[in-house]
Design a protein around this motif. Structure first.
Motif, PDB file in Angstrom:
ATOM      1  N   ALA A   1       0.909  -1.227  -0.135  1.00  0.00           N
ATOM      2  CA  ALA A   1      -0.156   0.041  -0.025  1.00  0.00           C
ATOM      3  C   ALA A   1       0.757   1.226   0.050  1.00  0.00           C
ATOM      4  O   ALA A   1       1.874   1.150   0.795  1.00  0.00           O
ATOM      5  CB  ALA A   1      -0.995  -0.054   1.231  1.00  0.00           C
ATOM      6  N   ILE A   2       0.678   2.156  -0.917  1.00  0.00           N
ATOM      7  CA  ILE A   2       1.338   3.254  -1.035  1.00  0.00           C
ATOM      8  C   ILE A   2       0.556   4.569  -1.046  1.00  0.00           C
ATOM      9  O   ILE A   2      -0.582   4.670  -1.939  1.00  0.00           O
ATOM     10  CB  ILE A   2       2.368   3.015  -2.435  1.00  0.00           C
ATOM     11  CG1 ILE A   2       3.404   2.080  -2.288  1.00  0.00           C
ATOM     12  CG2 ILE A   2       3.168   4.383  -2.644  1.00  0.00           C
ATOM     13  CD1 ILE A   2       3.734   1.665  -3.694  1.00  0.00           C
ATOM     14  N   VAL A   3       1.151   5.724  -0.428  1.00  0.00           N
ATOM     15  CA  VAL A   3       0.392   7.076  -0.714  1.00  0.00           C
ATOM     16  C   VAL A   3       1.412   8.106  -1.087  1.00  0.00           C
ATOM     17  O   VAL A   3       2.448   7.972  -0.343  1.00  0.00           O
ATOM     18  CB  VAL A   3      -0.215   7.378   0.685  1.00  0.00           C
ATOM     19  CG1 VAL A   3      -0.862   8.887   0.603  1.00  0.00           C
ATOM     20  CG2 VAL A   3      -1.346   6.436   1.000  1.00  0.00           C
ATOM     21  N   LEU A   4       1.016   8.932  -1.979  1.00  0.00           N
ATOM     22  CA  LEU A   4       2.003   9.856  -2.480  1.00  0.00           C
ATOM     23  C   LEU A   4       0.963  11.192  -2.366  1.00  0.00           C
ATOM     24  O   LEU A   4       0.104  11.389  -2.849  1.00  0.00           O
ATOM     25  CB  LEU A   4       2.237   9.638  -3.712  1.00  0.00           C
ATOM     26  CG  LEU A   4       3.175  10.545  -4.451  1.00  0.00           C
ATOM     27  CD1 LEU A   4       4.750  10.276  -3.735  1.00  0.00           C
ATOM     28  CD2 LEU A   4       3.535  10.142  -5.980  1.00  0.00           C
ATOM     29  N   MET A   5       1.885  12.231  -1.746  1.00  0.00           N
ATOM     30  CA  MET A   5       1.040  13.586  -1.707  1.00  0.00           C
ATOM     31  C   MET A   5       2.194  14.580  -2.066  1.00  0.00           C
ATOM     32  O   MET A   5       3.500  14.268  -2.103  1.00  0.00           O
ATOM     33  CB  MET A   5       0.759  13.816  -0.020  1.00  0.00           C
ATOM     34  CG  MET A   5      -0.184  12.938   0.499  1.00  0.00           C
ATOM     35  SD  MET A   5      -0.643  13.334   2.280  1.00  0.00           S
ATOM     36  CE  MET A   5       0.897  12.925   3.217  1.00  0.00           C
ATOM     37  N   THR A   6       1.562  15.757  -2.672  1.00  0.00           N
ATOM     38  CA  THR A   6       2.273  16.319  -3.779  1.00  0.00           C
ATOM     39  C   THR A   6       2.239  17.815  -3.107  1.00  0.00           C
ATOM     40  O   THR A   6       1.035  18.361  -2.520  1.00  0.00           O
ATOM     41  CB  THR A   6       2.147  16.442  -5.037  1.00  0.00           C
ATOM     42  OG1 THR A   6       0.751  16.918  -5.011  1.00  0.00           O
ATOM     43  CG2 THR A   6       2.132  14.957  -5.764  1.00  0.00           C
ATOM     44  N   ALA A   7       3.035  18.843  -3.153  1.00  0.00           N
ATOM     45  CA  ALA A   7       3.126  20.323  -3.068  1.00  0.00           C
ATOM     46  C   ALA A   7       4.342  20.737  -4.042  1.00  0.00           C
ATOM     47  O   ALA A   7       5.178  20.335  -4.344  1.00  0.00           O
ATOM     48  CB  ALA A   7       3.687  20.393  -1.545  1.00  0.00           C
ATOM     49  N   GLY A   8       3.747  22.238  -4.474  1.00  0.00           N
ATOM     50  CA  GLY A   8       4.507  22.889  -5.478  1.00  0.00           C
ATOM     51  C   GLY A   8       3.537  22.876  -6.682  1.00  0.00           C
ATOM     52  O   GLY A   8       2.647  22.993  -6.737  1.00  0.00           O
TER      53      GLY A   8
END
Length: 240
Positions: free
Chosen positions: A44-51
């Motif tokens: 299980a993988i979660v990716l969060m982004t900013a920018g």
């Protein structure tokens, strides 16, 4: 702007992101910044982004394209990678390539596109991992001494995490901590906004056990925010 936060606890991972994106006070939009990938029972993988939105969306598109290829390999697909470390290396390499490509095009305009990402998850046979990945492709990892990582407008929501969160914190208390951390940020910075996306992964379950969106006016979040404000006022009044 944005605010994303992740906790790596003994009991599991707790991840929270806002959804506000703005290019000026008259151009405010809602974009998802949390993305989930899983093979239930295996990873299980979660990716969060900013920018910069063009950077982060291009990175996500490339990662999904690599997953979909029939000739995908463990060195280029995050769903085939042999460890979470290898997943971090794939994401970091992709982020770096996209950043360089876009910034080469923007160089003539003397502008720079930047982005960063939080990567969290667990693969069967491995430990829970939480990484902060920079645009250069390098990364740092959450540790027992600092069991949380943040990207975006992190300063407003950091004090409660410093005071409350330890590796022994339960998932439910971790959920409360990230929501109150976000509440502090929402009150102090207009560039961060609802709705919110929340995800949790329990240790050694290898699946995303919670994946919810919290809309503006959500009664539970509003009650928590009001209770926290009252508790702060009461504590302030009691200080000598």
């Amino acid at each position: 702007m944005t605010y994303c936060v992740g906790l790596r606890l003994d009991a599991g991972l707790v991840l929270l992101s806002d959804t506000r994106t703005n290019a000026g006070i008259d151009n405010v939009s809602v974009y998802r910044k949390m993305f989930t990938f899983e093979v239930p029972g295996e990873r299980a993988i979660v990716l969060m982004t900013a920018g910069n939105l063009s950077v982060t969306q291009t990175v996500l598109a490339k990662l999904k394209h690599k997953i979909s290829r029939s000739d995908a390999s463990p060195t280029d697909s995050i769903l085939l990678a042999e460890s979470m470390l290898q997943v971090a290396e794939i994401v970091g390499r992709t982020l770096n390539e996209v950043s360089l490509e876009i910034n080469q095009k923007m160089g003539a305009m003397n502008q720079m596109a930047t982005a960063s990402m939080l990567l969290a998850g667990q693969r069967k046979g491995g430990a829970l991992r939480l990484f902060l990945i920079y645009r250069e492709g390098n990364f740092i990892e959450a540790t027992p001494d600092t069991p949380y990582l943040q990207i975006g407008e992190h300063k407003y929501g950091k004090p409660i995490l410093d005071r409350v969160v330890t590796p022994e914190t339960s998932l439910e208390d971790g959920r409360k901590a990230v929501l109150l951390s976000m509440d502090s940020t929402l009150r102090s910075n207009l560039s961060v906004g609802m709705p919110l996306d929340l995800a949790m992964i329990k240790t050694d379950e290898f699946r995303i056990c919670c994946n919810e969106r919290i809309e503006p006016g959500d009664p539970s979040f509003t009650a928590m925010s009001d209770a926290w404000s009252q508790a702060l006022r009461d504590s302030f009044a009691e200080v000598p």
